[in-house]
Design a protein around this motif. Structure first.
Motif, PDB file in Angstrom:
ATOM      1  N   CYS A   1      35.982  83.642  -6.948  1.00  0.00           N
ATOM      2  CA  CYS A   1      37.035  82.895  -7.638  1.00  0.00           C
ATOM      3  C   CYS A   1      38.307  82.821  -6.796  1.00  0.00           C
ATOM      4  O   CYS A   1      38.758  83.818  -6.251  1.00  0.00           O
ATOM      5  CB  CYS A   1      37.341  83.579  -8.966  1.00  0.00           C
ATOM      6  SG  CYS A   1      38.853  83.010  -9.743  1.00  0.00           S
ATOM      7  N   VAL A   2      38.897  81.618  -6.706  1.00  0.00           N
ATOM      8  CA  VAL A   2      40.140  81.459  -5.961  1.00  0.00           C
ATOM      9  C   VAL A   2      41.318  81.247  -6.907  1.00  0.00           C
ATOM     10  O   VAL A   2      42.390  80.825  -6.495  1.00  0.00           O
ATOM     11  CB  VAL A   2      40.040  80.305  -4.943  1.00  0.00           C
ATOM     12  CG1 VAL A   2      39.043  80.643  -3.848  1.00  0.00           C
ATOM     13  CG2 VAL A   2      39.672  78.991  -5.629  1.00  0.00           C
ATOM     14  N   SER A   3      41.090  81.527  -8.176  1.00  0.00           N
ATOM     15  CA  SER A   3      42.170  81.543  -9.166  1.00  0.00           C
ATOM     16  C   SER A   3      42.900  80.201  -9.276  1.00  0.00           C
ATOM     17  O   SER A   3      44.114  80.158  -9.415  1.00  0.00           O
ATOM     18  CB  SER A   3      43.171  82.662  -8.818  1.00  0.00           C
ATOM     19  OG  SER A   3      43.876  83.030  -9.960  1.00  0.00           O
ATOM     20  N   CYS A   4      42.120  79.129  -9.242  1.00  0.00           N
ATOM     21  CA  CYS A   4      42.757  77.807  -9.329  1.00  0.00           C
ATOM     22  C   CYS A   4      43.175  77.477 -10.757  1.00  0.00           C
ATOM     23  O   CYS A   4      44.015  76.613 -10.984  1.00  0.00           O
ATOM     24  CB  CYS A   4      41.800  76.736  -8.825  1.00  0.00           C
ATOM     25  SG  CYS A   4      40.418  76.434  -9.946  1.00  0.00           S
ATOM     26  N   GLY A   5      42.539  78.133 -11.722  1.00  0.00           N
ATOM     27  CA  GLY A   5      42.902  77.905 -13.116  1.00  0.00           C
ATOM     28  C   GLY A   5      42.142  76.776 -13.794  1.00  0.00           C
ATOM     29  O   GLY A   5      42.357  76.518 -14.983  1.00  0.00           O
ATOM     30  N   ALA A   6      41.245  76.099 -13.076  1.00  0.00           N
ATOM     31  CA  ALA A   6      40.548  74.960 -13.690  1.00  0.00           C
ATOM     32  C   ALA A   6      39.711  75.401 -14.884  1.00  0.00           C
ATOM     33  O   ALA A   6      39.643  74.711 -15.910  1.00  0.00           O
ATOM     34  CB  ALA A   6      39.663  74.257 -12.663  1.00  0.00           C
ATOM     35  N   CYS A   7      39.080  76.590 -14.779  1.00  0.00           N
ATOM     36  CA  CYS A   7      38.249  77.051 -15.885  1.00  0.00           C
ATOM     37  C   CYS A   7      39.106  77.409 -17.095  1.00  0.00           C
ATOM     38  O   CYS A   7      38.729  77.167 -18.230  1.00  0.00           O
ATOM     39  CB  CYS A   7      37.406  78.244 -15.444  1.00  0.00           C
ATOM     40  SG  CYS A   7      38.379  79.617 -14.785  1.00  0.00           S
TER      41      CYS A   7
ATOM     42  N   CYS B   1      34.563  74.817 -12.501  1.00  0.00           N
ATOM     43  CA  CYS B   1      34.565  75.503 -11.211  1.00  0.00           C
ATOM     44  C   CYS B   1      33.702  74.745 -10.203  1.00  0.00           C
ATOM     45  O   CYS B   1      34.017  74.696  -9.023  1.00  0.00           O
ATOM     46  CB  CYS B   1      34.058  76.931 -11.386  1.00  0.00           C
ATOM     47  SG  CYS B   1      34.394  77.963  -9.950  1.00  0.00           S
TER      48      CYS B   1
ATOM     49  N   PHE C   1      36.291  89.105 -12.107  1.00  0.00           N
ATOM     50  CA  PHE C   1      36.890  87.904 -11.540  1.00  0.00           C
ATOM     51  C   PHE C   1      37.550  88.179 -10.188  1.00  0.00           C
ATOM     52  O   PHE C   1      37.386  87.425  -9.239  1.00  0.00           O
ATOM     53  CB  PHE C   1      37.922  87.295 -12.509  1.00  0.00           C
ATOM     54  CG  PHE C   1      37.329  86.231 -13.379  1.00  0.00           C
ATOM     55  CD1 PHE C   1      37.337  84.903 -12.967  1.00  0.00           C
ATOM     56  CD2 PHE C   1      36.741  86.553 -14.593  1.00  0.00           C
ATOM     57  CE1 PHE C   1      36.771  83.916 -13.764  1.00  0.00           C
ATOM     58  CE2 PHE C   1      36.177  85.572 -15.387  1.00  0.00           C
ATOM     59  CZ  PHE C   1      36.191  84.246 -14.977  1.00  0.00           C
TER      60      PHE C   1
ATOM     61  N   LEU D   1      31.320  80.659 -11.002  1.00  0.00           N
ATOM     62  CA  LEU D   1      30.846  81.088 -12.318  1.00  0.00           C
ATOM     63  C   LEU D   1      29.406  80.636 -12.565  1.00  0.00           C
ATOM     64  O   LEU D   1      28.984  79.592 -12.071  1.00  0.00           O
ATOM     65  CB  LEU D   1      31.742  80.492 -13.410  1.00  0.00           C
ATOM     66  CG  LEU D   1      33.222  80.875 -13.341  1.00  0.00           C
ATOM     67  CD1 LEU D   1      33.994  80.147 -14.438  1.00  0.00           C
ATOM     68  CD2 LEU D   1      33.382  82.375 -13.484  1.00  0.00           C
TER      69      LEU D   1
HETATM   70  S1  SF4 Z   1      39.882  80.049 -11.567  1.00  0.00           S
HETATM   71 FE1  SF4 Z   1      39.034  78.325 -10.429  1.00  0.00          FE
HETATM   72  S2  SF4 Z   1      37.785  79.277  -8.844  1.00  0.00           S
HETATM   73 FE2  SF4 Z   1      38.181  80.851 -10.371  1.00  0.00          FE
HETATM   74  S3  SF4 Z   1      36.412  80.752 -11.702  1.00  0.00           S
HETATM   75 FE3  SF4 Z   1      37.997  79.475 -12.608  1.00  0.00          FE
HETATM   76  S4  SF4 Z   1      37.562  77.408 -11.820  1.00  0.00           S
HETATM   77 FE4  SF4 Z   1      36.431  78.842 -10.539  1.00  0.00          FE
END
Ligand code: SF4
Ligand code: SF4
Ligand code: SF4
Ligand code: FES
Lengths: 75, 949
Positions: free
Chosen positions: B209-215, B177, B204, B186
């Motif tokens: 959180c912008v819900s990018c999915g990286a985590c 994140c 969440f 986070l």
């Molecule tokens: S979905 Fe993206 S913005 Fe949200 S917590 Fe995970 S990494 Fe961060």
């Protein structure tokens, strides 16, 4: 909803003229003519030409000069 | 482990060219200096066990699973944090490290549920893999001690679950994140055994959180997992393809079970995104199988009639017969087509070919008319071609970043993450925008200057910057004299040096304090690498083309072109805006931006197509509407665009469309335009398409079908069949044959083919003999036009001004979770974040009108009126209001006007004089949209004479 009283081509052509007005008249007319030739479809040029032929009401004089250039065989 | 997982070398690649030789388990390997021992081992084919390391993140060294022994060194260092050294001899599999690793695993597993068989990621879990790898057979501590197994799940995000009971606190999510996404949503709360991951003090959905999915992607366990995986099970195969939303053009692996998509995972190999994604591409793909999709061709005589479902044959012959009939009665010019930037290059190509060869005119335009047509005009006039100068990666070398009229964190999120990474590393930032966009201040990023200009004054601000740079002697004289036309520069120099362009002279007009503007100009000139990124806030103005030329002038003046870290870069809205323009979708141009009047270019097409091509420009979209209202334009084919919702002055558009004899719409859904159509042809979603998209960095990416077209035909087949039925034989065996034709006729695409793209991944045009591997950075030694041309850029104010009756200026934009007219994103769970368009308004403007946050308000301009909920926002300057156009219910374009860019007719979406009023008790009929009211002929738009105009 309003029906425009002037055709859109008049508004657009005047706007083009405003963007070349910083040049001497003859050069500006040339540039406007070149722009119209490159980007305007013949139908629009005809409609604009008709406004000029009817006395050019509402048209920037630079547009009138440009339309004359488009009409002349050299254009 | 599923075979789907991309290889993971544990730590990121080291940049250096210098090589170091070492031995891992007796295998000799050479790696760049600075590489970790873990990565070197992986490169030698030796996988060292790991949990907290992954090659998308900097090494962290917390799990202690990757211990190794190194000859001559004491202890057992962590291989992820230990850099290689020349001559190093590493042992990854000794008895000692094996015992230590088992001990580490034992601790993890003692606090982890043993429900592997029923766990959603069974078979796709690194913890499970590692337990096997290290040979863990028993847990001596038992499972009865203190643990986290009862921690409640967080199911607030619509797309992924968070099950803290399974968390091993490896921090990969937290680091993803921060490092990848740059949102810092986070944290690890608490210490030692009590430590846990949390999205702040909330869940969440309620967090940053912008819900990018990286985590989710980084998580090695089932703690963060896609809900679709929970529901459908782990995927079994994958197909690499390209996101169908924005112009960043992210590469994804569509992971499937059968032909059902289970999840979309960003591909590390993607040139544009390098493994990152945003909420739209990552999660919002459910619309592709939405029940609203049109599956069968439909025909009707009149708009009021019910639709009749017909066969493809009947629909195609109906369209062809009617179009030909219109031409017979009203002339060749009476019909035309609009191509879509949501379609592939191949689909767009066949539409313009159908128009030029089967319709026999040049009446083809594309939706880029309403977004980036000024980019085409401006960059072609100055540099010689319509294209961003850089690849996205270039931003990593920028020292100063100028963002103007763009909101990358919402509209181009994956590129914004790259940009923010560079900014966190120290690059300086200038934001030019009426609104305080997120980038002005986001975690660890703070703009050096925010030039909060009045809408409509970009040209004045950019001219003032150039004035400062020139008159203060900050120009790059060497670049200007060696790379640019001297006469044009001399004329421009005289123009721009005029005191009328000084920041002091324009301050009152622009609202930007002169000292701030001077400082920003100096910063840009100082660089050494300064890069401009811009968006629709530049182009969608009556001076859009002029502003693009202003930016080109600035970059030439300071020598910021032709290398990494610099340039003039349009951020394109839709996925294939660049491509649809490249493909000759404009009525005055053939592919590769070659004017229709060029006889030799026409001749090459005529020879290949066996059909003459008109030598005069055709109609642009607004001209088509005008001609329709004037009665001379009667038939229109619209490919995948919702012009009734996306184009300005809805009332005008609706009456133009309503006056057509034949409106044919090819789309996934019965959109607002299709409601006025006579023929509706079902389109294909990106999951069914076979072709290419070209992103904002000119990168041609493959779009690969993961399933056969659900409607039975590819869109290009339908178009080719219509052309054939009209008497011009057009047929292709596959989309790749279309690309071969594009390459044959377009010099900048000469080296492109599907076979080549499949081999190398992607190519950035120009790709030809001179640049066989494509061109990441353009204009390196010379401009496409030879010498760069400075163009005088007078500031001609828009005629759209605030007045007594309409005292506020409306500007429009986009938000992260919705896309364009929302036809796709509104049909996904993204509506959780943006259920409706709202009107952002400054607190003072709101209180002047008695408006409170959340109130329903009228938004009225001289052409129309709609209702929206107000959102009071300090981001707005006084006198300016802002909204998005994602929802037809609010129908924002009911109020935008016909004003447009002087050179290209790109609509002036960014400036409309409006008034905002609290809605009295009886608003628009409940349940009816502004568009419905217009259609029903209700007097919603109240034309009122405007005082002072
Ligand atoms: S979905 Fe993206 S913005 Fe949200 S917590 Fe995970 S990494 Fe961060
Ligand atoms: S949620 Fe996943 S990535 Fe984050 S700390 Fe826990 S196990 Fe690691
Ligand atoms: S940034 Fe654009 S291309 Fe990438 S995933 Fe998001 S919408 Fe798709
Ligand atoms: S992988 Fe090296 S310490 Fe975790």
């Amino acid at each position: 909803m309003t029906e425009p009283t002037v055709i859109p081509e008049v508004r657009m052509a005047n706007q083009i003229a405003a963007n070349f007005r910083h040049h001497p008249d003859a050069q500006a007319a040339d540039e406007i003519a070149a722009h119209l030739r490159s980007f305007w479809t013949p139908w629009m040029l005809e409609r604009l030409g008709a406004v000029v032929a009817a006395g050019g009401e509402g048209l920037d004089p630079l547009v009138v000069a440009a339309v004359d250039l488009l009409r002349s065989p050299a254009a | 482990m599923t075979t789907l997982r991309e290889p993971d070398l544990g730590t990121p690649a080291a940049p250096g060219p210098e090589c170091v030789a070492l031995e891992v388990d007796g295998i000799a390997v050479e790696v760049p200096a600075g590489t970790s021992v873990m990565r070197a081992a992986a490169m030698a084919g030796v996988a060292v066990p790991k949990l907290c390391a992954t090659d998308s993140l900097e090494a962290f060294g917390s799990c202690r699973l990757c211990l190794v022994e190194i000859d001559g060194r004491a202890g057992t260092p962590a291989s992820c944090t230990t850099p290689v050294a020349a001559g190093m001899r590493v042992s990854t599999q000794t008895e000692r490290v094996a015992r230590l690793r088992r001990g580490v695993m034992e601790l993890y597993i003692s606090d982890h549920p043993l429900d592997c068989l029923t766990c959603p990621t069974n078979g796709d879990c690194e913890l499970q893999d590692m337990a096997g790898t290290v040979g863990l057979r028993d847990v001596r501590y038992g499972y009865a001690g203190a643990n986290h197994l009862d921690s409640p799940k967080d199911l607030s995000n619509p797309y992924f679950d968070f099950d803290p009971a399974k968390c091993i606190v490896c921090s990969r999510c937290v680091r993803a994140c921060e490092e990848i996404q740059g949102t810092f949503a986070l944290t690890i709360e608490g210490r030692g055994f009590a430590s846990k991951v949390a999205p702040g003090p909330t869940d969440f959905l309620g967090s940053e959180c912008v819900s990018c999915g990286a985590c989710v992607q980084a998580c090695p366990t089932s703690t963060l997992v896609e809900r679709s995986v929970v529901r459908l099970g782990t995927p079994r195969r994958s197909v690499e393809t390209t996101c169908a939303y924005c112009g960043v053009g992210c590469s994804f692996r569509a992971e499937l079970a059968g032909d059902q998509v289970v999840r979309m995972v960003p591909a590390k190999s993607g040139g544009a995104n390098e493994g990152h994604s945003c909420v739209k591409g990552r999660f919002a793909w459910g619309y592709a199988t939405h029940r609203d999709r049109v599956m069968t061709p439909r025909v009707r005589e009149a708009v009021g009639d019910p639709w009749r479902e017909v066969s493809w044959e009947e629909a195609i012959s109906h369209v062809a017969t009617r179009m030909a009939d219109i031409q017979a009665r009203h002339g060749t010019q009476a019909i035309g087509a609009i191509s879509s930037s949501r379609c592939t290059n191949e689909e767009v190509w066949v539409v313009q070919k159908m128009v030029r060869a089967a319709f026999g005119n040049n009446n083809v335009d594309t939706c880029a008319r309403v977004c980036h047509s000024p980019t085409g005009f401006g960059l072609k006039s100055t540099f010689g071609t319509s294209a961003g100068t850089q690849d996205f990666k270039s931003v990593e070398s920028a020292d100063v970043i100028l963002v103007i009229g763009a909101n990358p964190t919402d509209a181009h999120p994956v590129f914004a993450s790259r940009m923010k990474r560079r900014l966190r590393a120290g690059a300086r930032l200038v934001v030019v925008d009426p609104r305080r966009i997120d980038l002005v201040r986001t975690p660890h990023v703070q703009a050096d200057h925010h030039l909060q200009l009045r809408p409509g004054t970009n040209v004045a601000v950019l001219n003032a910057m150039a004035h400062v740079i020139l008159t203060e002697g900050l120009a790059d004289r060497e670049f200007v004299s060696s790379r640019c036309e001297p006469e044009a520069f001399a004329t421009w120099r005289e123009f721009i040096s005029s005191p009328a362009h000084s920041p002091e002279a324009t301050e009152e007009l622009t609202g930007v304090p002169s000292a701030e503007l001077r400082a920003a100009a100096r910063l840009y000139a100082a660089g050494p690498n300064s890069a401009i990124y811009y968006g629709l806030g530049v182009t969608e103005h009556s001076q859009g083309s002029t502003a693009v030329m202003c930016m080109a002038n600035l970059a030439m003046l300071t020598g910021n072109l032709g290398r990494q870290g610099v340039g003039v870069n349009p951020l394109r809205g839709q996925n294939n805006v660049q491509g649809s323009c490249d493909m000759g979708s404009f009525p005055h141009e053939l592919s590769g931006y070659r004017h229709i009047s060029d006889a030799s270019v026409r001749a090459s097409f005529e020879a290949d197509w066996g059909h003459p091509i008109e030598d005069r420009p055709g109609m642009r979209i607004p001209n088509m509407f005008d001609a329709a209202l004037a009665g001379s334009f009667k038939g229109l084919f619209v490919q995948g665009e919702d012009i009734a919702q996306s184009d300005p002055n809805t009332a005008h558009v609706l009456s133009a469309l309503g006056s057509l004899e034949l409106l044919v719409v090819q789309d996934l859904f019965e959109n607002e335009t299709a409601k006025l159509a006579h023929v509706l042809l079902p389109g294909t979603s990106f999951l069914e398409k076979d072709g290419t998209f070209t992103n904002a960095e000119r990168r041609i990416n493959r779009v690969r079908p993961v399933m056969a077209p659900r409607v039975g035909k590819q869109e290009w087949e339908v178009v080719a069949e219509i052309a054939t039925a009209m008497g011009y034989e057009m047929s292709y065996g596959s989309a790749s044959e279309i690309m071969d034709e594009i390459a044959r006729l377009t010099p900048t695409f000469a080296g492109v083919s599907f076979e080549r793209l499949d081999r190398v991944g992607s190519l950035q045009w120009p790709c030809n003999e001179a640049a066989p591997d494509g061109t990441p950075v353009m204009h390196v030694d010379r401009f496409v036009r030879g010498l760069g041309r400075f163009v005088e850029t007078p500031f001609v104010p828009t005629e759209e001004r605030s007045s007594r009756r309409y005292p506020l200026l409306l500007t429009t934009g986009r938000i992260l979770t919705q896309y364009n007219v929302g036809a796709q994103t509104r049909r996904t769970d993204n509506v959780v974040w943006h259920p409706a368009d709202v009107l952002e308004i400054h607190p003072d403007d709101a209180s002047d009108r008695g408006v409170a946050d959340g109130d329903l308000v009228y938004l009225a301009s001289r052409v129309g009126r709609t209702t929206l909920h107000a959102q009071i926002s300090e981001r707005m300057p006084r006198g300016v209001v802002y909204t998005t156009f994602h929802h037809p219910v609010s129908g924002t374009n009911v109020v935008t006007t016909e004003a447009s860019d002087w050179a290209t007719n790109c609509p002036e979406y960014k400036v409309t004089a409006v008034q905002v009023q609290l809605v009295p008790p009886a608003p628009l009929t409940p349940g009816r949209s502004a568009l419905d009211e217009l259609r029903a002929g209700d007097p919603v738009p109240v034309p009122v004479p405007v005082a002072g105009r």
